[in-house]
Design a protein around this motif. Structure first.
Motif, PDB file in Angstrom:
ATOM      1  N   THR A   1       0.754  -1.308   0.158  1.00 56.45           N
ATOM      2  CA  THR A   1      -0.064   0.145  -0.072  1.00 56.45           C
ATOM      3  C   THR A   1       1.051   1.405   0.133  1.00 56.45           C
ATOM      4  OG1 THR A   1      -0.049   0.021   2.341  1.00 56.45           O
ATOM      5  CG2 THR A   1      -1.752  -1.258   1.147  1.00 56.45           C
ATOM      6  N   GLY A   2       0.439   2.416  -0.684  1.00 62.06           N
ATOM      7  CA  GLY A   2       1.176   3.543  -0.539  1.00 62.06           C
ATOM      8  C   GLY A   2       2.509   3.503  -1.488  1.00 62.06           C
ATOM      9  N   GLY A   3       2.224   2.787  -2.598  1.00 66.72           N
ATOM     10  CA  GLY A   3       3.662   2.749  -3.145  1.00 66.72           C
ATOM     11  C   GLY A   3       3.504   3.741  -4.404  1.00 66.72           C
ATOM     12  N   SER A   4       4.911   3.635  -4.954  1.00 67.50           N
ATOM     13  CA  SER A   4       5.061   4.871  -6.079  1.00 67.50           C
ATOM     14  C   SER A   4       5.833   4.337  -7.038  1.00 67.50           C
ATOM     15  CB  SER A   4       5.437   6.173  -5.538  1.00 67.50           C
ATOM     16  OG  SER A   4       6.780   6.105  -4.979  1.00 67.50           O
ATOM     17  N   LEU A   5       5.686   4.995  -8.340  1.00 63.82           N
ATOM     18  CA  LEU A   5       6.326   4.620  -9.253  1.00 63.82           C
ATOM     19  C   LEU A   5       6.753   5.846 -10.228  1.00 63.82           C
ATOM     20  CD1 LEU A   5       6.045   1.762 -11.846  1.00 63.82           C
ATOM     21  CD2 LEU A   5       6.540   3.781 -12.737  1.00 63.82           C
ATOM     22  N   THR A   6       8.264   5.937 -10.562  1.00 62.86           N
ATOM     23  CA  THR A   6       8.384   7.215 -11.511  1.00 62.86           C
ATOM     24  C   THR A   6       9.305   6.707 -12.739  1.00 62.86           C
ATOM     25  OG1 THR A   6       8.649   8.630  -9.410  1.00 62.86           O
ATOM     26  CG2 THR A   6       9.701   9.158 -11.483  1.00 62.86           C
ATOM     27  N   ILE A   7       8.854   7.278 -13.795  1.00 65.59           N
ATOM     28  CA  ILE A   7       9.680   6.888 -14.898  1.00 65.59           C
ATOM     29  C   ILE A   7       9.791   8.331 -15.657  1.00 65.59           C
ATOM     30  CG2 ILE A   7       7.365   6.570 -16.346  1.00 65.59           C
ATOM     31  CD1 ILE A   7       8.874   4.543 -18.185  1.00 65.59           C
ATOM     32  N   THR A   8      11.240   8.287 -16.206  1.00 63.63           N
ATOM     33  CA  THR A   8      11.605   9.649 -16.889  1.00 63.63           C
ATOM     34  C   THR A   8      12.442   9.160 -18.095  1.00 63.63           C
ATOM     35  OG1 THR A   8      13.742   9.671 -15.799  1.00 63.63           O
ATOM     36  CG2 THR A   8      11.703  10.961 -14.631  1.00 63.63           C
ATOM     37  N   THR A   9      12.223   9.788 -19.113  1.00 62.45           N
ATOM     38  CA  THR A   9      13.476  10.004 -20.222  1.00 62.45           C
ATOM     39  C   THR A   9      13.917  10.999 -20.576  1.00 62.45           C
ATOM     40  OG1 THR A   9      11.450  10.282 -21.742  1.00 62.45           O
ATOM     41  CG2 THR A   9      11.855   7.986 -21.222  1.00 62.45           C
ATOM     42  N   GLY A  10      15.151  11.110 -21.377  1.00 60.53           N
ATOM     43  CA  GLY A  10      15.711  12.428 -21.612  1.00 60.53           C
ATOM     44  C   GLY A  10      17.060  12.098 -22.039  1.00 60.53           C
ATOM     45  N   SER A  11      18.127  13.182 -22.090  1.00 64.91           N
ATOM     46  CA  SER A  11      19.373  13.058 -22.350  1.00 64.91           C
ATOM     47  C   SER A  11      19.962  12.386 -21.288  1.00 64.91           C
ATOM     48  CB  SER A  11      19.959  14.412 -22.840  1.00 64.91           C
ATOM     49  OG  SER A  11      19.363  14.556 -24.330  1.00 64.91           O
ATOM     50  N   ASP A  12      21.251  11.954 -21.446  1.00 60.36           N
ATOM     51  CA  ASP A  12      22.021  11.444 -20.312  1.00 60.36           C
ATOM     52  C   ASP A  12      22.818  12.621 -19.763  1.00 60.36           C
ATOM     53  OD1 ASP A  12      23.633  10.182 -18.452  1.00 60.36           O
ATOM     54  OD2 ASP A  12      23.832   8.345 -19.769  1.00 60.36           O
ATOM     55  N   PRO A  13      22.792  13.071 -18.540  1.00 56.33           N
ATOM     56  CA  PRO A  13      23.339  14.173 -17.878  1.00 56.33           C
ATOM     57  C   PRO A  13      24.831  13.934 -18.174  1.00 56.33           C
ATOM     58  CG  PRO A  13      21.781  13.765 -16.443  1.00 56.33           C
ATOM     59  CD  PRO A  13      21.515  12.695 -17.524  1.00 56.33           C
TER      60      PRO A  13
ATOM     61  N   GLU B 227      26.410  13.563 -23.235  1.00 62.51           N
ATOM     62  CA  GLU B 227      25.227  14.122 -24.425  1.00 62.51           C
ATOM     63  C   GLU B 227      25.210  13.115 -25.441  1.00 62.51           C
ATOM     64  OE1 GLU B 227      26.869  17.926 -25.367  1.00 62.51           O
ATOM     65  OE2 GLU B 227      26.543  18.964 -23.292  1.00 62.51           O
ATOM     66  N   GLY B 228      25.790  12.429 -25.768  1.00 67.72           N
ATOM     67  CA  GLY B 228      25.459  11.617 -26.887  1.00 67.72           C
ATOM     68  C   GLY B 228      24.796  10.366 -26.829  1.00 67.72           C
ATOM     69  N   ARG B 229      24.330  10.270 -25.454  1.00 68.59           N
ATOM     70  CA  ARG B 229      23.217   9.091 -24.942  1.00 68.59           C
ATOM     71  C   ARG B 229      22.244   9.328 -24.469  1.00 68.59           C
ATOM     72  NH1 ARG B 229      26.626   4.779 -24.849  1.00 68.59           N
ATOM     73  NH2 ARG B 229      25.173   3.470 -23.851  1.00 68.59           N
ATOM     74  N   ALA B 230      21.150   8.615 -24.555  1.00 67.93           N
ATOM     75  CA  ALA B 230      19.741   8.979 -24.087  1.00 67.93           C
ATOM     76  C   ALA B 230      19.620   8.256 -22.549  1.00 67.93           C
ATOM     77  CB  ALA B 230      18.713   8.507 -24.923  1.00 67.93           C
ATOM     78  N   LEU B 231      18.768   8.519 -21.755  1.00 72.66           N
ATOM     79  CA  LEU B 231      18.687   7.779 -20.643  1.00 72.66           C
ATOM     80  C   LEU B 231      17.323   7.712 -20.002  1.00 72.66           C
ATOM     81  CD1 LEU B 231      20.355   7.011 -17.842  1.00 72.66           C
ATOM     82  CD2 LEU B 231      19.926   8.948 -16.802  1.00 72.66           C
ATOM     83  N   LEU B 232      16.994   6.356 -19.853  1.00 75.87           N
ATOM     84  CA  LEU B 232      15.614   5.943 -19.331  1.00 75.87           C
ATOM     85  C   LEU B 232      15.816   5.584 -17.715  1.00 75.87           C
ATOM     86  CD1 LEU B 232      12.520   4.881 -19.678  1.00 75.87           C
ATOM     87  CD2 LEU B 232      13.616   2.650 -20.025  1.00 75.87           C
ATOM     88  N   THR B 233      15.105   6.028 -17.014  1.00 74.68           N
ATOM     89  CA  THR B 233      15.098   5.818 -15.463  1.00 74.68           C
ATOM     90  C   THR B 233      13.760   5.253 -14.978  1.00 74.68           C
ATOM     91  OG1 THR B 233      16.856   7.685 -15.428  1.00 74.68           O
ATOM     92  CG2 THR B 233      16.093   6.733 -13.274  1.00 74.68           C
TER      93      THR B 233
END
Length: 371
Positions: A266-278, A281-287
């Protein structure tokens, strides 16, 4: 002819050749001595003075003796020197022989100054480390795969025996259970086939918007998250990668499925993000980050092995949370096939953060997806 003997002959020939060149130069220089009778510088001296011919003859004899001594010194010293130089190779050869016999726990650990031999020994030790880990993973994989495939077959056999023993014929519950068990075996085999195909076949890739694929996977898995009461947040910034869209969607879907099923009750959470890898700069990052139970740091890497789940090799008693233990293994293979990097980081308060770094393609200016 061994390498030590070749080096010995090389050292000896080089030393004798150098001596011969030196003697030849001296001999040629002595030929410029005048060829007329020589007298002593002191008129009172009674001894005879050697002629040029006698001097050259004595020089030839002395040179021959010197070359013979140089040959002995060169061969003897060369043999010892070659043995000293090649001694590290003997350690490497013994380790290679033991590895060829199946013993992968021996390491060279060559000490001394940093040179080509220590580099070779370190590389060989690294290779043995990787081979040992790979063989251990293969042994665990074979044992776990046998267990996973045997379980549904054994359950199916038992249910068939019950059905055959029932004079009234099988009821609907038995048939439903039999169908679910059969479907579980099919899913396991399909996942294994996908793992095998990723190691052999080359991927057909195209520019893909990572944010769009993540949005599709999130839409497909959002119903289960909502059913479990898990709060989902997304920050999907557009970034293009060169990938196989179907496999990429499968990898993201597996990550979301794991994040949902291994979350808090109960009370769980989930976060998903995409964007350039900090960090690049030549890579993409999925978290993908989710709350959940505490995960030991030394156990998180085993999650990438087939058939190993958060509970080890034991399936979750809740059938709605039960998996095959192939989700993260398939994600790892898909990431590797796309020349990406996968990193799992357990949170201090529980849960897991999974980051997938992929080579970025042409820039995509499409609007992002945020929820």
């Amino acid at each position: 002819m061994t390498a030590r003997l070749r080096l010995t002959l090389g050292y000896g020939c080089f030393l004798v050749g150098s001596g011969a060149v030196t003697m030849a130069i001296i001999y040629l220089g002595m030929r410029y001595i005048p060829d007329y009778p020589l007298t002593a510088a002191n008129p009172r001296a009674t001894g005879t003075v050697s002629s040029r011919g006698e001097i050259l003859e004595a020089l030839v004899k002395a040179s021959s003796a010197a070359l013979a001594v140089l040959a002995v010194i060169g061969l003897g010293g060369g043999w010892l020197l070659a043995g000293w130089v090649l001694r590290p190779l003997q350690h490497i050869n013994r380790a290679a022989v033991r590895a060829a016999d199946g013993s992968l726990d021996h390491r060279i650990r060559l000490t001394g100054r940093k040179d080509e031999f220590t580099d070779l020994a370190d590389t060989f030790d690294t290779m043995l480390d990787r081979l040992q880990r790979s063989f251990e993973e293969q042994r665990r994989f074979a044992a776990n795969a046998s267990h996973e495939l045997r379980t549904p077959l054994a359950i199916t056999r038992t249910m068939l025996q019950v059905a055959l023993a029932d004079p009234d014929g099988p009821d609907d519950r038995l048939l439903t259970r039999l169908y679910e068990t059969n479907q579980r075996g099919i899913e396991i085999i399909d996942a294994l086939l996908q793992l095998s195909s990723l190691d052999k076949a080359s991927l057909a890739t195209a520019p893909v918007d990572l944010a769009a694929v993540a949005a599709q996977a999130l839409e497909a898995g959002g119903a289960e998250a909502a059913q479990r009461g898990i709060a989902v947040s997304a920050d999907l910034r557009p970034v293009t990668v060169q990938a196989n869209e179907a496999l990429l969607r499968r990898a993201i879907g597996n990550l979301l499925e794991n994040a949902v099923r291994h979350n808090l009750p109960t009370g769980g959470s989930l976060t998903i993000t995409t964007g350039s890898d900090p960090s690049d700069e030549g890579r993409a990052l999925l978290t993908v980050t989710n709350t959940g139970p505490h995960i030991p740091a030394d156990a998180v890497e085993t999650y990438l092995e087939p058939f190993l789940r958060g509970r080890g090799r034991t399936a979750d008693p809740d059938p709605t949370r039960r998996g095959h233990g192939l989700g993260l293994a398939l994600v790892s293979r898909i990431t590797t096939a796309h020349h990406g990097a996968l990193r799992l980081t357990p949170a201090t308060r529980g849960g897991l953060t999974v980051q997938v770094s992929l080579p970025a393609g042409p820039r995509d200016r499409a609007p992002g997806h945020t929820s």
